[in-house]
Design a protein around this motif. Structure first.
Motif, short mmCIF file in Angstrom:
data_model
loop_
_atom_site.label_atom_id
_atom_site.label_comp_id
_atom_site.label_asym_id
_atom_site.label_seq_id
_atom_site.Cartn_x
_atom_site.Cartn_y
_atom_site.Cartn_z
N ASN A 176 -0.67 1.92 0.05
CA ASN A 176 -1.73 1.27 -0.71
C ASN A 176 -1.66 -0.25 -0.66
O ASN A 176 -2.69 -0.92 -0.73
CB ASN A 176 -1.69 1.74 -2.17
CG ASN A 176 -2.17 3.17 -2.33
OD1 ASN A 176 -3.09 3.60 -1.62
ND2 ASN A 176 -1.56 3.92 -3.23
N ASP A 177 -0.46 -0.80 -0.55
CA ASP A 177 -0.37 -2.27 -0.51
C ASP A 177 -0.43 -2.82 0.92
O ASP A 177 -0.29 -4.03 1.13
CB ASP A 177 0.86 -2.80 -1.26
CG ASP A 177 2.17 -2.31 -0.66
OD1 ASP A 177 2.15 -1.57 0.34
OD2 ASP A 177 3.22 -2.68 -1.22
N ALA A 178 -0.67 -1.93 1.87
CA ALA A 178 -0.96 -2.34 3.26
C ALA A 178 0.09 -3.27 3.86
O ALA A 178 -0.24 -4.20 4.59
CB ALA A 178 -2.36 -2.98 3.34
N ASP A 179 1.37 -3.02 3.57
CA ASP A 179 2.40 -3.83 4.22
C ASP A 179 3.07 -3.08 5.36
O ASP A 179 4.06 -3.54 5.93
CB ASP A 179 3.45 -4.33 3.21
CG ASP A 179 4.18 -3.21 2.49
OD1 ASP A 179 3.94 -2.03 2.81
OD2 ASP A 179 4.99 -3.52 1.60
N GLY A 180 2.51 -1.91 5.69
CA GLY A 180 3.04 -1.15 6.82
C GLY A 180 4.22 -0.27 6.46
O GLY A 180 4.71 0.48 7.30
N TRP A 185 8.68 5.51 0.52
CA TRP A 185 9.95 4.89 0.93
C TRP A 185 10.19 3.64 0.08
O TRP A 185 11.32 3.39 -0.37
CB TRP A 185 9.86 4.53 2.43
CG TRP A 185 11.16 4.12 3.06
CD1 TRP A 185 12.09 4.94 3.63
CD2 TRP A 185 11.67 2.79 3.19
NE1 TRP A 185 13.15 4.19 4.10
CE2 TRP A 185 12.92 2.87 3.84
CE3 TRP A 185 11.21 1.53 2.81
CZ2 TRP A 185 13.70 1.75 4.14
CZ3 TRP A 185 11.99 0.42 3.11
CH2 TRP A 185 13.22 0.53 3.76
N GLU A 186 9.14 2.87 -0.17
CA GLU A 186 9.28 1.67 -1.02
C GLU A 186 9.72 2.06 -2.42
O GLU A 186 10.57 1.40 -3.03
CB GLU A 186 7.96 0.91 -1.08
CG GLU A 186 7.52 0.33 0.25
CD GLU A 186 6.61 -0.88 0.06
OE1 GLU A 186 7.13 -1.93 -0.31
OE2 GLU A 186 5.39 -0.75 0.29
N ALA A 187 9.13 3.14 -2.94
CA ALA A 187 9.49 3.59 -4.29
C ALA A 187 10.94 4.04 -4.35
O ALA A 187 11.66 3.73 -5.30
CB ALA A 187 8.56 4.73 -4.73
N LEU A 191 11.21 -1.13 -3.89
CA LEU A 191 10.38 -2.24 -3.41
C LEU A 191 9.00 -2.16 -4.05
O LEU A 191 8.55 -1.08 -4.43
CB LEU A 191 10.24 -2.21 -1.89
CG LEU A 191 11.54 -2.25 -1.07
CD1 LEU A 191 11.22 -2.32 0.41
CD2 LEU A 191 12.39 -3.45 -1.48
N SER A 192 8.34 -3.28 -4.16
CA SER A 192 7.04 -3.32 -4.83
C SER A 192 5.99 -2.49 -4.09
O SER A 192 5.86 -2.58 -2.86
CB SER A 192 6.54 -4.77 -4.90
OG SER A 192 5.20 -4.80 -5.32
N LEU A 193 5.24 -1.70 -4.86
CA LEU A 193 4.13 -0.93 -4.29
C LEU A 193 2.82 -1.72 -4.36
O LEU A 193 1.76 -1.21 -4.03
CB LEU A 193 3.96 0.39 -5.04
CG LEU A 193 5.15 1.34 -5.03
CD1 LEU A 193 4.83 2.61 -5.78
CD2 LEU A 193 5.55 1.65 -3.59
N LEU A 194 2.92 -2.97 -4.81
CA LEU A 194 1.72 -3.80 -4.96
C LEU A 194 1.73 -5.01 -4.05
O LEU A 194 0.69 -5.62 -3.80
CB LEU A 194 1.60 -4.29 -6.41
CG LEU A 194 1.24 -3.21 -7.43
CD1 LEU A 194 1.59 -3.69 -8.83
CD2 LEU A 194 -0.24 -2.88 -7.34
N ASP A 195 2.91 -5.39 -3.56
CA ASP A 195 2.99 -6.61 -2.77
C ASP A 195 3.62 -6.33 -1.40
O ASP A 195 4.34 -5.35 -1.22
CB ASP A 195 3.84 -7.66 -3.51
CG ASP A 195 3.24 -7.99 -4.86
OD1 ASP A 195 2.05 -8.37 -4.89
OD2 ASP A 195 3.94 -7.85 -5.87
N ASN A 196 3.35 -7.23 -0.47
CA ASN A 196 3.85 -7.10 0.90
C ASN A 196 5.35 -7.37 0.94
O ASN A 196 5.81 -8.44 0.55
CB ASN A 196 3.11 -8.09 1.79
CG ASN A 196 3.39 -7.86 3.26
OD1 ASN A 196 4.53 -7.61 3.64
ND2 ASN A 196 2.36 -7.93 4.08
N ASN A 197 6.12 -6.38 1.41
CA ASN A 197 7.57 -6.50 1.47
C ASN A 197 8.12 -6.52 2.90
O ASN A 197 9.31 -6.34 3.11
CB ASN A 197 8.24 -5.31 0.74
CG ASN A 197 7.85 -5.28 -0.71
OD1 ASN A 197 7.07 -4.45 -1.13
ND2 ASN A 197 8.40 -6.19 -1.48
N GLN A 198 7.25 -6.71 3.88
CA GLN A 198 7.67 -6.63 5.29
C GLN A 198 8.87 -7.49 5.61
O GLN A 198 9.81 -7.06 6.26
CB GLN A 198 6.52 -7.09 6.20
CG GLN A 198 5.45 -6.07 6.44
CD GLN A 198 4.45 -6.55 7.47
OE1 GLN A 198 4.47 -7.70 7.90
NE2 GLN A 198 3.56 -5.66 7.86
#
Ligand code: CA
Ligand code: CA
Ligand code: CA
Ligand code: CA
Length: 317
Positions: A176-180, A185-187, A191-198
């Motif tokens: 949903n946050d479109a960081d690829g 996996w982020e959860a 890692l944030s599900l709202l911001d780009n963490n690439q």
């Protein structure tokens, strides 16, 4: 005479105010536009999906009321938190079956602001059927300035909205946050599900999060580079090999390109499918693949040295 004076004095006063206004350059209140938006998101059954509510203009506001309707058979609200914009206000909230109400107030108007008003954490029903969906419909959107509810009757201000939607996606790639990086996996790793963490590298091992995801390593635990080079003899000729872990599940949102060079300048793509010499399953949806290069290290036309690397790229699912 008395009557004339009484009616004349207010007129003079009004004229004086208008003149003063002209001298000071005071303009009448400008028409303003306010747009509230919610996204169209995906969610797996049982997952918590943070849904941001965004307001593009909060200049001059002292109060904001937002009411969102959702399907209580599919979704429940676990919590509501103020976003960066909403943090400038006091947030009062209430959730009843199918309705979340958010009221933001402050004692003085906000000079300027835009962005994330709040995040509503929706929990998707664990038994939800794939492709079922709930509208996230804005049932109320009203604003207050210093003088009270912003009047739309005059047509000067416009309040518009984009309704949201949450669709159940049981098997596919959810980002949903479109960081690829897949949101599940982020959860798992916080890692944030709202911001780009690439590009984040919280564990300081030099591997950015996107690469940790793509190579199946832990973004919170420093690890050695999981890539390894070796050699293999094929048809009597020695070649360089590169072994690396890659995600083996269905849709990963990633593509892996292996490259090779003899001079560290001109990198040539190696056909991963044609040149894979070994595959070893690591469990947890990760497999280690070994890919052979194309530059001969022995025999006629041998290069003195060769280098290989893997490039992980996000692709649209
Ligand atoms: Ca993501
Ligand atoms: Ca993210
Ligand atoms: Ca790292
Ligand atoms: Ca790591």
């Amino acid at each position: 005479m008395k009557t004339l004076l009484r009616s004349f004095k207010p007129g003079l006063f009004a004229l004086a105010v208008i003149l003063l206004g002209a001298v000071l350059g005071v303009a009448p209140a400008q028409a303003a536009n306010y747009h509230l938006s919610l996204p169209a998101y995906l969610g797996k059954p049982g997952a918590t999906v943070p849904v941001p509510i965004t307001l593009d203009n909060a200049a001059g506001l002292a109060g904001i009321t937002v009411k969102i309707n959702f399907d209580p058979a599919l979704l429940a609200v676990s919590s509501i938190t103020a976003g960066s914009l909403g943090a400038n206000f006091t947030l009062d909230q209430s959730v009843q079956a199918g309705v979340a109400t958010l009221m933001f107030t402050r004692s003085e108007v906000l000079a300027a602001g835009a962005g994330r008003l709040a995040v509503v954490n929706f929990v998707v029903n664990a038994g939800a059927a794939d492709a079922s969906l709930s509208d996230l419909a804005v049932a109320e959107f009203s604003l207050c300035d210093a003088t009270g509810v912003i009047d739309l009757a005059g047509g000067a201000n416009t309040l518009t909205q984009t309704n949201g939607k949450l669709t159940v996606n049981s098997f596919g790639f959810v980002d949903n946050d479109a960081d690829g990086i897949e949101d599940g996996w982020e959860a798992t790793y916080g890692l944030s599900l709202l911001d780009n963490n690439q590009l984040g590298d919280a564990d300081g091992d030099g591997q950015p999060n996107l690469l940790e995801y793509g190579l199946g390593t832990n973004p919170n635990l420093a690890n050695a580079n999981p890539q390894a080079v070796g050699t293999a003899v094929v048809g009597g000729v020695r070649f360089l090999t590169l072994s690396f872990p890659k995600l083996s599940g269905g849709q990963t949102g990633l593509s892996y390109e292996v490259q090779e060079t003899a001079n560290l300048k001109n990198w040539l793509a190696v056909d991963v499918f044609a040149n894979t010499t070994a595959t070893q399953d690591q469990g947890n949806g990760v497999q280690t693949v070994t890919v052979k290069g194309n530059l001969p290290l022995s025999g006629s036309g041998a290069v003195p040295r060769a280098f290989m690397r893997v490039k992980v790229t996000t692709v649209l699912p």
